[in-house]
Write a protein that holds these residues in place. Sequence first.
Motif, PDB file in Angstrom:
ATOM      1  N   ALA A   1       0.837  -1.207   0.000  1.00  0.00           N
ATOM      2  CA  ALA A   1       0.000   0.000   0.000  1.00  0.00           C
ATOM      3  C   ALA A   1       0.869   1.254   0.000  1.00  0.00           C
ATOM      4  O   ALA A   1       0.595   2.222  -0.725  1.00  0.00           O
ATOM      5  CB  ALA A   1      -0.940  -0.011   1.200  1.00  0.00           C
ATOM      6  N   TYR A   2       1.919   1.253   0.810  1.00  0.00           N
ATOM      7  CA  TYR A   2       2.811   2.409   0.910  1.00  0.00           C
ATOM      8  C   TYR A   2       3.453   2.725  -0.442  1.00  0.00           C
ATOM      9  O   TYR A   2       3.444   3.870  -0.896  1.00  0.00           O
ATOM     10  CB  TYR A   2       3.898   2.135   1.957  1.00  0.00           C
ATOM     11  CG  TYR A   2       4.746   3.332   2.288  1.00  0.00           C
ATOM     12  CD1 TYR A   2       4.316   4.259   3.229  1.00  0.00           C
ATOM     13  CD2 TYR A   2       5.968   3.539   1.675  1.00  0.00           C
ATOM     14  CE1 TYR A   2       5.081   5.366   3.543  1.00  0.00           C
ATOM     15  CE2 TYR A   2       6.746   4.639   1.977  1.00  0.00           C
ATOM     16  CZ  TYR A   2       6.299   5.546   2.921  1.00  0.00           C
ATOM     17  OH  TYR A   2       7.066   6.648   3.223  1.00  0.00           O
ATOM     18  N   MET A   3       3.990   1.700  -1.069  1.00  0.00           N
ATOM     19  CA  MET A   3       4.690   1.918  -2.337  1.00  0.00           C
ATOM     20  C   MET A   3       3.744   2.230  -3.492  1.00  0.00           C
ATOM     21  O   MET A   3       4.179   2.735  -4.518  1.00  0.00           O
ATOM     22  CB  MET A   3       5.576   0.714  -2.655  1.00  0.00           C
ATOM     23  CG  MET A   3       6.753   0.610  -1.689  1.00  0.00           C
ATOM     24  SD  MET A   3       7.895  -0.723  -2.080  1.00  0.00           S
ATOM     25  CE  MET A   3       7.027  -2.148  -1.401  1.00  0.00           C
ATOM     26  N   ASN A   4       2.461   1.948  -3.298  1.00  0.00           N
ATOM     27  CA  ASN A   4       1.462   2.279  -4.320  1.00  0.00           C
ATOM     28  C   ASN A   4       0.703   3.565  -3.988  1.00  0.00           C
ATOM     29  O   ASN A   4      -0.278   3.891  -4.657  1.00  0.00           O
ATOM     30  CB  ASN A   4       0.495   1.119  -4.515  1.00  0.00           C
ATOM     31  CG  ASN A   4       1.101   0.028  -5.357  1.00  0.00           C
ATOM     32  OD1 ASN A   4       1.453   0.249  -6.506  1.00  0.00           O
ATOM     33  ND2 ASN A   4       1.259  -1.154  -4.784  1.00  0.00           N
ATOM     34  N   GLY A   5       1.142   4.272  -2.944  1.00  0.00           N
ATOM     35  CA  GLY A   5       0.541   5.562  -2.619  1.00  0.00           C
ATOM     36  C   GLY A   5      -0.812   5.502  -1.947  1.00  0.00           C
ATOM     37  O   GLY A   5      -1.535   6.497  -1.934  1.00  0.00           O
ATOM     38  N   ILE A   6      -1.176   4.357  -1.368  1.00  0.00           N
ATOM     39  CA  ILE A   6      -2.486   4.244  -0.719  1.00  0.00           C
ATOM     40  C   ILE A   6      -2.367   3.807   0.744  1.00  0.00           C
ATOM     41  O   ILE A   6      -3.299   3.253   1.313  1.00  0.00           O
ATOM     42  CB  ILE A   6      -3.431   3.303  -1.503  1.00  0.00           C
ATOM     43  CG1 ILE A   6      -2.824   1.903  -1.634  1.00  0.00           C
ATOM     44  CG2 ILE A   6      -3.791   3.896  -2.861  1.00  0.00           C
ATOM     45  CD1 ILE A   6      -3.796   0.862  -2.167  1.00  0.00           C
ATOM     46  N   PHE A   7      -1.219   4.077   1.345  1.00  0.00           N
ATOM     47  CA  PHE A   7      -0.946   3.690   2.732  1.00  0.00           C
ATOM     48  C   PHE A   7      -2.002   4.242   3.686  1.00  0.00           C
ATOM     49  O   PHE A   7      -2.642   3.485   4.424  1.00  0.00           O
ATOM     50  CB  PHE A   7       0.451   4.193   3.103  1.00  0.00           C
ATOM     51  CG  PHE A   7       0.956   3.796   4.462  1.00  0.00           C
ATOM     52  CD1 PHE A   7       1.234   2.476   4.762  1.00  0.00           C
ATOM     53  CD2 PHE A   7       1.205   4.753   5.429  1.00  0.00           C
ATOM     54  CE1 PHE A   7       1.746   2.108   5.994  1.00  0.00           C
ATOM     55  CE2 PHE A   7       1.722   4.406   6.663  1.00  0.00           C
ATOM     56  CZ  PHE A   7       1.984   3.084   6.948  1.00  0.00           C
ATOM     57  N   GLU A   8      -2.200   5.540   3.683  1.00  0.00           N
ATOM     58  CA  GLU A   8      -3.185   6.161   4.586  1.00  0.00           C
ATOM     59  C   GLU A   8      -4.593   5.672   4.279  1.00  0.00           C
ATOM     60  O   GLU A   8      -5.363   5.371   5.181  1.00  0.00           O
ATOM     61  CB  GLU A   8      -3.121   7.690   4.487  1.00  0.00           C
ATOM     62  CG  GLU A   8      -1.798   8.289   4.927  1.00  0.00           C
ATOM     63  CD  GLU A   8      -1.478   8.060   6.392  1.00  0.00           C
ATOM     64  OE1 GLU A   8      -2.414   7.992   7.210  1.00  0.00           O
ATOM     65  OE2 GLU A   8      -0.276   7.942   6.707  1.00  0.00           O
ATOM     66  N   ARG A   9      -4.926   5.575   3.016  1.00  0.00           N
ATOM     67  CA  ARG A   9      -6.262   5.131   2.632  1.00  0.00           C
ATOM     68  C   ARG A   9      -6.524   3.699   3.085  1.00  0.00           C
ATOM     69  O   ARG A   9      -7.629   3.367   3.521  1.00  0.00           O
ATOM     70  CB  ARG A   9      -6.451   5.241   1.121  1.00  0.00           C
ATOM     71  CG  ARG A   9      -7.867   4.897   0.706  1.00  0.00           C
ATOM     72  CD  ARG A   9      -8.115   5.144  -0.751  1.00  0.00           C
ATOM     73  NE  ARG A   9      -9.510   4.840  -1.059  1.00  0.00           N
ATOM     74  CZ  ARG A   9      -9.996   4.737  -2.264  1.00  0.00           C
ATOM     75  NH1 ARG A   9      -9.232   4.950  -3.323  1.00  0.00           N
ATOM     76  NH2 ARG A   9     -11.267   4.448  -2.455  1.00  0.00           N
ATOM     77  N   SER A  10      -5.525   2.831   3.034  1.00  0.00           N
ATOM     78  CA  SER A  10      -5.723   1.432   3.399  1.00  0.00           C
ATOM     79  C   SER A  10      -5.970   1.248   4.897  1.00  0.00           C
ATOM     80  O   SER A  10      -6.460   0.218   5.327  1.00  0.00           O
ATOM     81  CB  SER A  10      -4.519   0.591   2.965  1.00  0.00           C
ATOM     82  OG  SER A  10      -3.390   0.886   3.742  1.00  0.00           O
ATOM     83  N   MET A  11      -5.637   2.263   5.681  1.00  0.00           N
ATOM     84  CA  MET A  11      -5.838   2.192   7.134  1.00  0.00           C
ATOM     85  C   MET A  11      -7.016   3.032   7.615  1.00  0.00           C
ATOM     86  O   MET A  11      -7.396   2.953   8.774  1.00  0.00           O
ATOM     87  CB  MET A  11      -4.572   2.657   7.853  1.00  0.00           C
ATOM     88  CG  MET A  11      -3.393   1.754   7.573  1.00  0.00           C
ATOM     89  SD  MET A  11      -1.924   2.270   8.446  1.00  0.00           S
ATOM     90  CE  MET A  11      -1.608   3.868   7.726  1.00  0.00           C
ATOM     91  N   ARG A  12      -7.600   3.809   6.745  1.00  0.00           N
ATOM     92  CA  ARG A  12      -8.669   4.731   7.125  1.00  0.00           C
ATOM     93  C   ARG A  12      -9.837   4.035   7.832  1.00  0.00           C
ATOM     94  O   ARG A  12     -10.396   4.559   8.788  1.00  0.00           O
ATOM     95  CB  ARG A  12      -9.173   5.469   5.890  1.00  0.00           C
ATOM     96  CG  ARG A  12     -10.120   6.611   6.227  1.00  0.00           C
ATOM     97  CD  ARG A  12     -10.600   7.359   4.990  1.00  0.00           C
ATOM     98  NE  ARG A  12      -9.483   7.772   4.152  1.00  0.00           N
ATOM     99  CZ  ARG A  12      -9.550   7.843   2.817  1.00  0.00           C
ATOM    100  NH1 ARG A  12     -10.656   7.550   2.180  1.00  0.00           N
ATOM    101  NH2 ARG A  12      -8.504   8.229   2.126  1.00  0.00           N
TER     102      ARG A  12
END
Length: 153
Positions: free
Chosen positions: A133-144
């Motif tokens: 998720a981090y390397m695909n730019g969705i780190f924060e979104r994946s934890m929301r």
Amino acid sequence: MVSKIVPEEVYLTSFSVVLARAKGLFDDYVKGTPAIDALRDGDRVLMMESCTHNVTCEDIGRVKLPKLLAKYTGKELVCETVGGMSAPTRPYGDYALAIQCGGCVVTSKQLAARLAPAIEAGVPVSNYGLAIAYMNGIFERSMRIFNTVNCEG
């Protein structure tokens, strides 16, 4: 790919991120995952698989994640994999980062015991799903979802 077609207001996460949250090491993973940005040429990354499975050319920990790390960082990294509950052949302090699979086949206690030596050695730890998720730019979104829903039972 999915994050681009699913509206931003819709929760988006993964099996591995959910397991990371459920297994109790979520805070360590969230804190350790950004260490990906600090990786340098020659750094060792420990890929930790809890199961022993038949390795394929599409293996996440042995093929896909190392390729994604190299592409994302632009660095020449040394990725080493340990399977089952085996310890690495090097001291934990030799690694710049440890990335643990979801841990679906082990208990929370086993997972914590497995990661304890790395954490005690000061090695940042992550999880397959959070690293991806981090390397695909969705780190924060994946934890929301975990910030708005009571997941304690």
